[in-house]
Design an enzyme around this catalytic site. Structure first.
Site, PDB file in Angstrom:
ATOM      1  N   SER A   4       0.867  -1.195   0.000  1.00 26.92           N
ATOM      2  CA  SER A   4       0.000   0.000   0.000  1.00 26.92           C
ATOM      3  C   SER A   4       0.892   1.230   0.000  1.00 26.92           C
ATOM      4  O   SER A   4       2.021   1.193   0.524  1.00 26.92           O
ATOM      5  CB  SER A   4      -0.880   0.009   1.252  1.00 26.92           C
ATOM      6  OG  SER A   4      -1.531   1.256   1.394  1.00 26.92           O
ATOM      7  N   TYR A  41      -1.607  -1.153  10.275  1.00 24.11           N
ATOM      8  CA  TYR A  41      -1.715  -1.307   8.823  1.00 24.11           C
ATOM      9  C   TYR A  41      -0.416  -0.849   8.150  1.00 24.11           C
ATOM     10  O   TYR A  41       0.114  -1.534   7.256  1.00 24.11           O
ATOM     11  CB  TYR A  41      -2.907  -0.495   8.307  1.00 24.11           C
ATOM     12  CG  TYR A  41      -3.250  -0.730   6.850  1.00 24.11           C
ATOM     13  CD1 TYR A  41      -4.115  -1.765   6.481  1.00 24.11           C
ATOM     14  CD2 TYR A  41      -2.724   0.068   5.845  1.00 24.11           C
ATOM     15  CE1 TYR A  41      -4.437  -1.991   5.154  1.00 24.11           C
ATOM     16  CE2 TYR A  41      -3.039  -0.147   4.510  1.00 24.11           C
ATOM     17  CZ  TYR A  41      -3.898  -1.172   4.169  1.00 24.11           C
ATOM     18  OH  TYR A  41      -4.216  -1.388   2.843  1.00 24.11           O
TER      19      TYR A  41
HETATM   20  N1  LIG Z   1      -8.732  -0.736  -1.612  1.00 29.72           N
HETATM   21  C1  LIG Z   1      -7.700   0.056  -1.425  1.00 29.72           C
HETATM   22  O1  LIG Z   1      -7.799   1.295  -1.548  1.00 29.72           O
HETATM   23  C2  LIG Z   1      -6.339  -0.531  -1.085  1.00 29.72           C
HETATM   24  C3  LIG Z   1      -5.232   0.324  -1.145  1.00 29.72           C
HETATM   25  C4  LIG Z   1      -3.970  -0.185  -0.877  1.00 29.72           C
HETATM   26  C5  LIG Z   1      -3.808  -1.518  -0.550  1.00 29.72           C
HETATM   27  N2  LIG Z   1      -4.909  -2.349  -0.490  1.00 29.72           N
HETATM   28  C6  LIG Z   1      -4.675  -3.743  -0.143  1.00 29.72           C
HETATM   29  O2  LIG Z   1      -5.212  -4.563  -1.155  1.00 29.72           O
HETATM   30  C7  LIG Z   1      -5.608  -5.830  -0.597  1.00 29.72           C
HETATM   31  C8  LIG Z   1      -7.045  -6.100  -0.970  1.00 29.72           C
HETATM   32  O3  LIG Z   1      -7.848  -5.070  -0.416  1.00 29.72           O
HETATM   33  P1  LIG Z   1      -9.324  -4.747  -0.958  1.00 29.72           P
HETATM   34  O4  LIG Z   1      -9.500  -3.290  -0.827  1.00 29.72           O
HETATM   35  O5  LIG Z   1      -9.554  -5.406  -2.231  1.00 29.72           O
HETATM   36  O6  LIG Z   1     -10.177  -5.432   0.219  1.00 29.72           O
HETATM   37  P2  LIG Z   1     -11.467  -6.365   0.157  1.00 29.72           P
HETATM   38  O7  LIG Z   1     -11.970  -6.398   1.570  1.00 29.72           O
HETATM   39  O8  LIG Z   1     -12.377  -5.948  -0.930  1.00 29.72           O
HETATM   40  O9  LIG Z   1     -10.855  -7.779  -0.199  1.00 29.72           O
HETATM   41  C9  LIG Z   1     -10.015  -8.453   0.710  1.00 29.72           C
HETATM   42  C10 LIG Z   1     -10.260  -9.942   0.531  1.00 29.72           C
HETATM   43  O10 LIG Z   1      -9.369 -10.655   1.407  1.00 29.72           O
HETATM   44  C11 LIG Z   1     -10.121 -11.672   2.070  1.00 29.72           C
HETATM   45  N3  LIG Z   1      -9.460 -11.970   3.352  1.00 29.72           N
HETATM   46  C12 LIG Z   1      -9.330 -11.173   4.443  1.00 29.72           C
HETATM   47  N4  LIG Z   1      -8.680 -11.828   5.417  1.00 29.72           N
HETATM   48  C13 LIG Z   1      -8.380 -13.056   4.927  1.00 29.72           C
HETATM   49  C14 LIG Z   1      -7.697 -14.191   5.466  1.00 29.72           C
HETATM   50  N5  LIG Z   1      -7.228 -14.191   6.727  1.00 29.72           N
HETATM   51  N6  LIG Z   1      -7.556 -15.280   4.688  1.00 29.72           N
HETATM   52  C15 LIG Z   1      -8.044 -15.291   3.420  1.00 29.72           C
HETATM   53  N7  LIG Z   1      -8.729 -14.264   2.858  1.00 29.72           N
HETATM   54  C16 LIG Z   1      -8.880 -13.159   3.611  1.00 29.72           C
HETATM   55  C17 LIG Z   1     -11.509 -11.070   2.251  1.00 29.72           C
HETATM   56  O11 LIG Z   1     -12.491 -12.073   2.487  1.00 29.72           O
HETATM   57  C18 LIG Z   1     -11.691 -10.372   0.914  1.00 29.72           C
HETATM   58  O12 LIG Z   1     -12.218 -11.227  -0.083  1.00 29.72           O
HETATM   59  C19 LIG Z   1      -5.377  -5.721   0.920  1.00 29.72           C
HETATM   60  O13 LIG Z   1      -4.136  -6.306   1.249  1.00 29.72           O
HETATM   61  C20 LIG Z   1      -5.333  -4.214   1.140  1.00 29.72           C
HETATM   62  O14 LIG Z   1      -4.583  -3.866   2.277  1.00 29.72           O
HETATM   63  C21 LIG Z   1      -6.167  -1.884  -0.743  1.00 29.72           C
END
Ligand SMILES: NC(=O)c1ccc[n+]([C@@H]2O[C@H](COP(=O)([O-])OP(=O)(O)OC[C@H]3O[C@@H](n4cnc5c(N)ncnc54)[C@H](O)[C@@H]3O)[C@@H](O)[C@H]2O)c1
Length: 267
Positions: A153, A166
């Protein structure tokens, strides 16, 4: 006589013949990456705690020969081991692992009030990257040309209050990336992508799916003029997983519409 460098056509299916595992692949950015892998000609195994969303992906993609789902908890070693074993049983090989799963929300309890259990839970993306990489590495190295991609991130570089866990998880993933690149190369390349603001509402399971509610100001604070979408991350993921990225390892790649390059002086 000198040898003339060839003009090479870009492959139309850069992941053809490759099998990619995506953790947290049933929703959001992970789903965006999984769909990009399919679009690039690859086969994908998504693993996720959310069984309903995983099954919905398979039904909506309708690509039974190329896509599979298995319930996965990235924080449980037996589950990570089983995920890799299931992919090998189903597809016979593994060429890529995307460590994407994690707790998406950056904001937690104030540090002075945070319980050890919350700290641990909020670091799950880092712990899961260790467990899944540990169990996937032998298969990734077996054919040469393997690739690991960690989803970090921009919060590895920038912060708001009450986001220490985080930030630590994501900073940890960036460091884990360059350390593992040294250990796993040359058979396996290891990179990370640091997304900025990615709106995932339209990429959730059907019952939770919604058009993201974003203001003009939300979009305008990005030099590209818009908030990101999961397929913006999927596009770079495909490149980094493909053989076209064969000279790239140990690096973090920011995909944020230019937001972290913007000065924040207030007029
Ligand atoms: N959305 C953003 O703006 C953003 C920005 C930077 C980084 N990220 C990173 O991207 C990744 C995905 O985020 P997102 O926004 O798509 O979130 P999201 O909540 O839409 O998807 C996350 C997925 O991970 C699964 N998950 C969570 N814990 C788990 C576990 N212990 N075992 C297996 N599956 C698990 C959830 O069920 C979900 O399907 C994360 O690592 C997040 O930190 C997101």
């Amino acid at each position: 006589m000198s040898i003339v460098p060839a003009v090479s056509a870009w492959p139309s299916a850069p992941l053809a013949g490759k099998v990619v595992l995506v953790t947290g692949g049933a929703n959001g950015i992970g789903r965006g990456i999984a769909q990009a892998v399919l679009g690039a000609g690859g086969q994908v195994m998504i693993g996720d705690l959310d069984v309903g969303a995983g099954k919905a992906c398979l039904a909506e993609w309708d690509r039974p020969a190329d896509a599979a789902f298995r319930k996965l908890d990235i924080t449980a070693e037996a589950s990570a081991r089983g995920f890799v074993a299931a992919a090998l049983k189903r597809f016979g090989r593994i060429d890529g692992l995307v460590n994407n799963a994690g707790i998406a929300g950056a904001h937690g309890t104030a540090l002075a009030d945070m319980e050890w259990s919350e700290w641990q839970r909020r670091l799950s993306s880092l712990h899961g990257a260790f467990l899944c990489s540990k169990h996937a590495l032998p298969a990734l190295a077996a054919h040469g040309g393997g690739a690991i991609l960690n989803i970090a991130s921009t919060r590895a570089q920038q912060s708001e209050p009450n986001s220490e866990a985080y930030a630590a998880a994501k900073g940890g993933l960036v460091a884990f990336t360059h350390a593992l690149a040294l250990s796993a190369g040359p058979a396996v390349r290891v990179n990370s992508i640091s997304p900025g603001w990615v709106a995932t509402g339209a990429w959730q399971a059907p019952a939770r799916r919604r058009t993201p509610s974003l203001s003009k100001a939300d979009h305008a604070q990005h030099p590209v003029g818009r908030v990101g979408q999961p397929d913006d991350i999927g596009a770079l993921a495909v490149f980094l997983l493909s053989d076209m990225a064969g000279f790239i390892t140990g690096q973090d790649h920011i995909v944020d519409g230019g937001m972290t390059r913007k000065m924040i002086y207030v007029d």
